[in-house]
Design an enzyme around this catalytic site. Structure first.
Site, PDB file in Angstrom:
ATOM      1  N   GLN A 169       0.837  -1.203   0.000  1.00  0.00           N
ATOM      2  CA  GLN A 169       0.000   0.000   0.000  1.00  0.00           C
ATOM      3  C   GLN A 169       0.870   1.251   0.000  1.00  0.00           C
ATOM      4  O   GLN A 169       1.085   1.871   1.022  1.00  0.00           O
ATOM      5  CB  GLN A 169      -0.892  -0.040   1.249  1.00  0.00           C
ATOM      6  CG  GLN A 169      -1.882   1.076   1.343  1.00  0.00           C
ATOM      7  CD  GLN A 169      -3.145   0.776   0.612  1.00  0.00           C
ATOM      8  OE1 GLN A 169      -3.600  -0.357   0.581  1.00  0.00           O
ATOM      9  NE2 GLN A 169      -3.718   1.772   0.010  1.00  0.00           N
ATOM     10  N   PHE A 170       1.393   1.631  -1.171  1.00  0.00           N
ATOM     11  CA  PHE A 170       2.278   2.790  -1.233  1.00  0.00           C
ATOM     12  C   PHE A 170       1.578   4.077  -0.811  1.00  0.00           C
ATOM     13  O   PHE A 170       2.215   5.031  -0.364  1.00  0.00           O
ATOM     14  CB  PHE A 170       2.902   2.940  -2.632  1.00  0.00           C
ATOM     15  CG  PHE A 170       2.001   3.572  -3.651  1.00  0.00           C
ATOM     16  CD1 PHE A 170       2.047   4.949  -3.874  1.00  0.00           C
ATOM     17  CD2 PHE A 170       1.117   2.811  -4.395  1.00  0.00           C
ATOM     18  CE1 PHE A 170       1.227   5.542  -4.819  1.00  0.00           C
ATOM     19  CE2 PHE A 170       0.298   3.383  -5.333  1.00  0.00           C
ATOM     20  CZ  PHE A 170       0.342   4.756  -5.548  1.00  0.00           C
ATOM     21  N   THR A 171       0.248   4.124  -0.903  1.00  0.00           N
ATOM     22  CA  THR A 171      -0.465   5.355  -0.572  1.00  0.00           C
ATOM     23  C   THR A 171      -0.394   5.707   0.916  1.00  0.00           C
ATOM     24  O   THR A 171      -0.746   6.820   1.298  1.00  0.00           O
ATOM     25  CB  THR A 171      -1.936   5.284  -1.020  1.00  0.00           C
ATOM     26  OG1 THR A 171      -2.576   4.196  -0.351  1.00  0.00           O
ATOM     27  CG2 THR A 171      -2.036   5.116  -2.531  1.00  0.00           C
TER      28      THR A 171
END
Length: 146
Positions: free
Chosen positions: A78-80
């Protein structure tokens, strides 16, 4: 590393309509990796999560870990989680590690969870995923390695 930990009764992830990972009772992990994260960060997070006492004992107190309850892990990249929303209306993702750095560390993190004796299911790194879960409690926490 920044990890959102959600206690779950069941969860699954699909990509293009196909199920790619699923668990029953356990934890859903949304895993974000930043530029200066190392294996030491991954090891810290894996050990912390394996021993985190957030499941109820016979007295109804959060006193048992996912390991003790026989729970499973659904780990989703989950890079966000490293999105910076302080300025403007569009998040800035400059703090998120590039995929060529993040993917090997994410995979190592999952291996370290398995070394803790946990069954780990995953999504597909970098894919658009649909994540479904029944949040148990709800119990949601954030773990940061620094």
């Amino acid at each position: 590393m920044r990890i959102v930990v959600q206690r779950s009764k069941q969860a699954h992830v699909t990509v293009d309509g196909a199920a790619v990972g699923a668990i029953e009772h356990g934890l859903v992990l949304l895993v974000g990796i930043t530029h200066d994260d190392t294996e030491q960060d991954a090891r810290y997070a894996a050990e912390k999560i394996a021993g985190l006492r957030i499941f109820e004992d016979d007295s109804g107190k959060m006193n048992r870990s996912v390991t003790e309850t026989g729970g499973q892990i659904l780990s989703v990249s989950q890079f966000t989680l490293y999105g910076d929303c302080r300025k403007g209306k569009r998040p800035n993702f400059m703090a998120a590690a590039r995929p060529e750095q993040a993917k090997p560390l994410y995979e190592r993190f999952n291996e370290l969870l398995q070394e803790q004796g946990l069954k780990v299911a995953t999504g597909i790194f970098g894919a658009m995923m649909d994540v479904s879960l029944v949040n148990d409690g709800p119990v949601t926490l954030i773990i940061e390695s620094r």
